[in-house]
Design a protein around this motif. Structure first.
Motif, PDB file in Angstrom:
ATOM      1  N   GLU A  25       0.826  -1.212   0.000  1.00  0.00           N
ATOM      2  CA  GLU A  25       0.000   0.000   0.000  1.00  0.00           C
ATOM      3  C   GLU A  25       0.858   1.260   0.000  1.00  0.00           C
ATOM      4  N   THR A  26       1.863   1.280   0.868  1.00  0.00           N
ATOM      5  CA  THR A  26       2.806   2.394   0.936  1.00  0.00           C
ATOM      6  C   THR A  26       4.194   1.831   1.180  1.00  0.00           C
ATOM      7  N   GLN A  27       5.166   2.212   0.345  1.00  0.00           N
ATOM      8  CA  GLN A  27       6.532   1.760   0.580  1.00  0.00           C
ATOM      9  C   GLN A  27       7.201   2.713   1.566  1.00  0.00           C
ATOM     10  N   LEU A  28       7.661   2.168   2.697  1.00  0.00           N
ATOM     11  CA  LEU A  28       8.322   2.976   3.718  1.00  0.00           C
ATOM     12  C   LEU A  28       9.817   3.103   3.476  1.00  0.00           C
ATOM     13  N   SER A  29      10.411   2.066   2.917  1.00  0.00           N
ATOM     14  CA  SER A  29      11.862   2.081   2.726  1.00  0.00           C
ATOM     15  C   SER A  29      12.244   2.918   1.511  1.00  0.00           C
ATOM     16  N   ASN A  30      13.376   3.586   1.637  1.00  0.00           N
ATOM     17  CA  ASN A  30      13.916   4.388   0.546  1.00  0.00           C
ATOM     18  C   ASN A  30      14.835   3.489  -0.273  1.00  0.00           C
ATOM     19  N   GLY A  31      14.224   2.648  -1.087  1.00  0.00           N
ATOM     20  CA  GLY A  31      14.975   1.607  -1.779  1.00  0.00           C
ATOM     21  C   GLY A  31      14.607   0.252  -1.214  1.00  0.00           C
ATOM     22  N   LYS A  32      15.442  -0.745  -1.488  1.00  0.00           N
ATOM     23  CA  LYS A  32      15.116  -2.108  -1.073  1.00  0.00           C
ATOM     24  C   LYS A  32      16.318  -2.785  -0.414  1.00  0.00           C
ATOM     25  N   TYR A  33      16.016  -3.904   0.255  1.00  0.00           N
ATOM     26  CA  TYR A  33      17.025  -4.695   0.950  1.00  0.00           C
ATOM     27  C   TYR A  33      17.327  -5.977   0.181  1.00  0.00           C
ATOM     28  N   ALA A  34      18.499  -6.539   0.456  1.00  0.00           N
ATOM     29  CA  ALA A  34      18.865  -7.866  -0.059  1.00  0.00           C
ATOM     30  C   ALA A  34      18.561  -8.915   1.006  1.00  0.00           C
ATOM     31  N   HIS A  35      18.425 -10.166   0.566  1.00  0.00           N
ATOM     32  CA  HIS A  35      18.248 -11.267   1.518  1.00  0.00           C
ATOM     33  C   HIS A  35      19.564 -11.543   2.252  1.00  0.00           C
ATOM     34  N   ASP A  36      20.658 -11.495   1.494  1.00  0.00           N
ATOM     35  CA  ASP A  36      21.975 -11.811   2.055  1.00  0.00           C
ATOM     36  C   ASP A  36      22.988 -10.793   1.554  1.00  0.00           C
ATOM     37  N   SER A  37      24.089 -10.671   2.255  1.00  0.00           N
ATOM     38  CA  SER A  37      25.129  -9.717   1.880  1.00  0.00           C
ATOM     39  C   SER A  37      25.594  -9.968   0.448  1.00  0.00           C
ATOM     40  N   GLY A  38      25.610  -8.918  -0.353  1.00  0.00           N
ATOM     41  CA  GLY A  38      26.040  -9.033  -1.739  1.00  0.00           C
ATOM     42  C   GLY A  38      24.944  -9.448  -2.697  1.00  0.00           C
ATOM     43  N   GLY A  39      23.764  -9.764  -2.188  1.00  0.00           N
ATOM     44  CA  GLY A  39      22.664 -10.204  -3.045  1.00  0.00           C
ATOM     45  C   GLY A  39      21.912  -9.046  -3.677  1.00  0.00           C
ATOM     46  N   SER A  40      20.997  -9.380  -4.557  1.00  0.00           N
ATOM     47  CA  SER A  40      20.183  -8.364  -5.228  1.00  0.00           C
ATOM     48  C   SER A  40      19.216  -7.732  -4.225  1.00  0.00           C
ATOM     49  N   ARG A  41      19.009  -6.440  -4.358  1.00  0.00           N
ATOM     50  CA  ARG A  41      18.114  -5.726  -3.452  1.00  0.00           C
ATOM     51  C   ARG A  41      16.690  -5.798  -4.014  1.00  0.00           C
ATOM     52  N   THR A  42      15.889  -6.661  -3.436  1.00  0.00           N
ATOM     53  CA  THR A  42      14.549  -6.925  -3.964  1.00  0.00           C
ATOM     54  C   THR A  42      13.435  -6.747  -2.943  1.00  0.00           C
ATOM     55  N   VAL A  43      13.784  -6.484  -1.665  1.00  0.00           N
ATOM     56  CA  VAL A  43      12.783  -6.491  -0.595  1.00  0.00           C
ATOM     57  C   VAL A  43      12.470  -5.067  -0.134  1.00  0.00           C
ATOM     58  N   ALA A  44      11.234  -4.656  -0.327  1.00  0.00           N
ATOM     59  CA  ALA A  44      10.787  -3.346   0.154  1.00  0.00           C
ATOM     60  C   ALA A  44      10.097  -3.506   1.503  1.00  0.00           C
ATOM     61  N   VAL A  45      10.259  -2.520   2.358  1.00  0.00           N
ATOM     62  CA  VAL A  45       9.484  -2.456   3.594  1.00  0.00           C
ATOM     63  C   VAL A  45       8.221  -1.670   3.294  1.00  0.00           C
ATOM     64  N   CYS A  46       7.080  -2.278   3.568  1.00  0.00           N
ATOM     65  CA  CYS A  46       5.796  -1.704   3.187  1.00  0.00           C
ATOM     66  C   CYS A  46       4.912  -1.417   4.398  1.00  0.00           C
ATOM     67  N   LYS A  47       3.931  -0.591   4.198  1.00  0.00           N
ATOM     68  CA  LYS A  47       2.926  -0.331   5.219  1.00  0.00           C
ATOM     69  C   LYS A  47       1.563  -0.549   4.585  1.00  0.00           C
ATOM     70  N   THR A  48       0.765  -1.397   5.205  1.00  0.00           N
ATOM     71  CA  THR A  48      -0.602  -1.646   4.778  1.00  0.00           C
ATOM     72  C   THR A  48      -1.494  -1.501   5.998  1.00  0.00           C
ATOM     73  N   GLY A  49      -2.465  -0.600   5.931  1.00  0.00           N
ATOM     74  CA  GLY A  49      -3.262  -0.329   7.119  1.00  0.00           C
ATOM     75  C   GLY A  49      -2.347   0.154   8.225  1.00  0.00           C
ATOM     76  N   GLY A  50      -2.450  -0.445   9.411  1.00  0.00           N
ATOM     77  CA  GLY A  50      -1.600  -0.050  10.525  1.00  0.00           C
ATOM     78  C   GLY A  50      -0.379  -0.913  10.698  1.00  0.00           C
ATOM     79  N   ALA A  51      -0.115  -1.836   9.762  1.00  0.00           N
ATOM     80  CA  ALA A  51       0.985  -2.785   9.906  1.00  0.00           C
ATOM     81  C   ALA A  51       2.145  -2.468   8.972  1.00  0.00           C
ATOM     82  N   VAL A  52       3.346  -2.807   9.406  1.00  0.00           N
ATOM     83  CA  VAL A  52       4.563  -2.696   8.595  1.00  0.00           C
ATOM     84  C   VAL A  52       4.997  -4.113   8.246  1.00  0.00           C
ATOM     85  N   HIS A  53       5.333  -4.347   6.985  1.00  0.00           N
ATOM     86  CA  HIS A  53       5.624  -5.741   6.602  1.00  0.00           C
ATOM     87  C   HIS A  53       6.623  -5.840   5.459  1.00  0.00           C
ATOM     88  N   TRP A  54       7.247  -7.009   5.371  1.00  0.00           N
ATOM     89  CA  TRP A  54       8.119  -7.352   4.264  1.00  0.00           C
ATOM     90  C   TRP A  54       8.121  -8.861   4.104  1.00  0.00           C
TER      91      TRP A  54
END
Length: 355
Positions: free
Chosen positions: A28-57
């Motif tokens: 619903e709303t992306q909170l992160s300024n960019g994305k995270y990787a699963h592991d060090s050196g990996g592709s950055r594919t994970v956004a931190v999101c907000k939906t309703g009152g919850a924050v999720h990834w």
């Protein structure tokens, strides 16, 4: 006839894994300024999101074995073992990864600062993997560029191999859902995290109204409860969620929704919307820091919550001027907070807990 033991019944309460997955399927709303990787050196594919009152990834699951030394977690079982966690138990000792389900949040960085989303140590979370839901707390911090990590105990509860060297699971297969403002007290109380987490998850799945068409601006917020009617009831219904459409009649469904909300934020669960519950309802959600000179909807939300908390009218105009500054300082003074007129994480947390 099969009898369900209390512990089993507790595990069956709350939304299903599929309901939580469906609710967090979008961003619903992306909170992160960019994305995270699963592991060090990996592709950055994970956004931190907000939906309703919850924050999720949604990410992988790496096993964090840091904290107290145990048979499962020590220098021999985990080459990266550290005998400390970012947050400690109520007795000052590090958390026990083998005994407490907790998740790891990335250290604050230019990508995302978890504290601006109302998240802190002890914030309750629901974690979903396949058909399992486990309830955990925020217990440790990890590297700034990666995300997707939880304790040995959390891995066990989700049916993931908990071995810190060879366990975990790869791929975007685990969903982490955090409920800002909902904290386990003390942090190591799994019972508190479970009850508050199930209530928060239920409210999240039911979905709160956006309140765009409902008047929330009052010069005072009267106590309302089952049997009450009117515009204030409609506002309370909208804010608490759990009802299909705000009707203005405080019925049994409204009482249940209010009780669920009160449980989430740690208030007495009596279904009565008084000053503390109004304060928490009006302040709920992800909040940015505001101060003298700020403008916008967040300021309006602050002005509503201060009106309820202080029991006096704070003009709701979205303009953080001298009157709002005075009200914010009065609130901070009476709640033993730093009195600077800056409404940041500490002041928002107090408001969101109904203080």
């Amino acid at each position: 006839m099969t009898t369900i033991a209390p512990a089993q019944a507790a595990e069956l309460a709350g939304p299903t894994a599929q309901q939580l997955k469906d609710k967090t399927a979008g961003c619903e709303t992306q909170l992160s300024n960019g994305k995270y990787a699963h592991d060090s050196g990996g592709s950055r594919t994970v956004a931190v999101c907000k939906t309703g009152g919850a924050v999720h990834w949604t990410a992988d699951f790496d096993v964090d074995c840091d904290g107290q030394r145990t048979t499962q977690c020590n220098e021999n079982t985990d080459p990266s073992f550290q005998p400390a966690t970012s947050w400690n138990q109520s007795n000052g000792q590090p958390l026990n990864s083998a005994g407490l389900p907790f998740i790891v949040v990335p250290l604050s960085s230019s990508i995302w600062n978890y504290s601006t989303a109302g998240i802190a140590g002890g914030t309750v979370a629901a974690v979903v993997y396949q058909d399992k839901v486990a309830y955990a707390v925020v217990g440790d911090q990890g590297p700034t560029g990666i995300i997707g990590e939880g304790s040995y105990k959390l891995a066990q509860q989700l049916g993931i191999n908990p071995n810190p060297s060879s366990g975990g699971v790869s791929g975007a297969v685990v969903t982490y859902i955090l409920f800002p403002g909902v904290k386990s007290v003390p942090i190591e109380s799994q019972t508190d995290a479970l009850s508050k987490g199930q209530a928060a998850a239920t409210s999240f799945v039911n979905g709160a109204q956006t309140c765009g068409a409902t008047n929330l601006d009052f010069t005072s917020y009267p106590t309302v409860q089952e049997g009450s009617t009117g515009a204030a009831v409609k506002a309370a219904q909208c804010l608490a969620g759990g009802v299909n459409e705000p009707s203005g009649t405080f019925d049994a469904a409204t009482t249940d929704a209010v009780k669920a909300f009160q449980t989430r934020v740690g208030l007495t669960s009596d279904g009565v919307v008084g000053a503390s519950t109004w304060t928490a309802l009006l302040a709920a959600g992800d909040k940015t820091t505001v101060r003298n000179g700020s403008t916008g909807t967040t300021v309006s939300q602050l002005q509503r919550s201060l009106t309820a908390a202080l029991g006096r009218t704070v003009v709701i105009d979205g303009q953080f001027g001298p009157a709002t500054d005075t009200a914010a300082r009065d609130y901070q003074r009476t709640r033993q907070l730093i009195v600077d007129g800056v409404v940041g994480p500490a002041t928002w947390t107090a408001l969101q807990s109904g203080r």
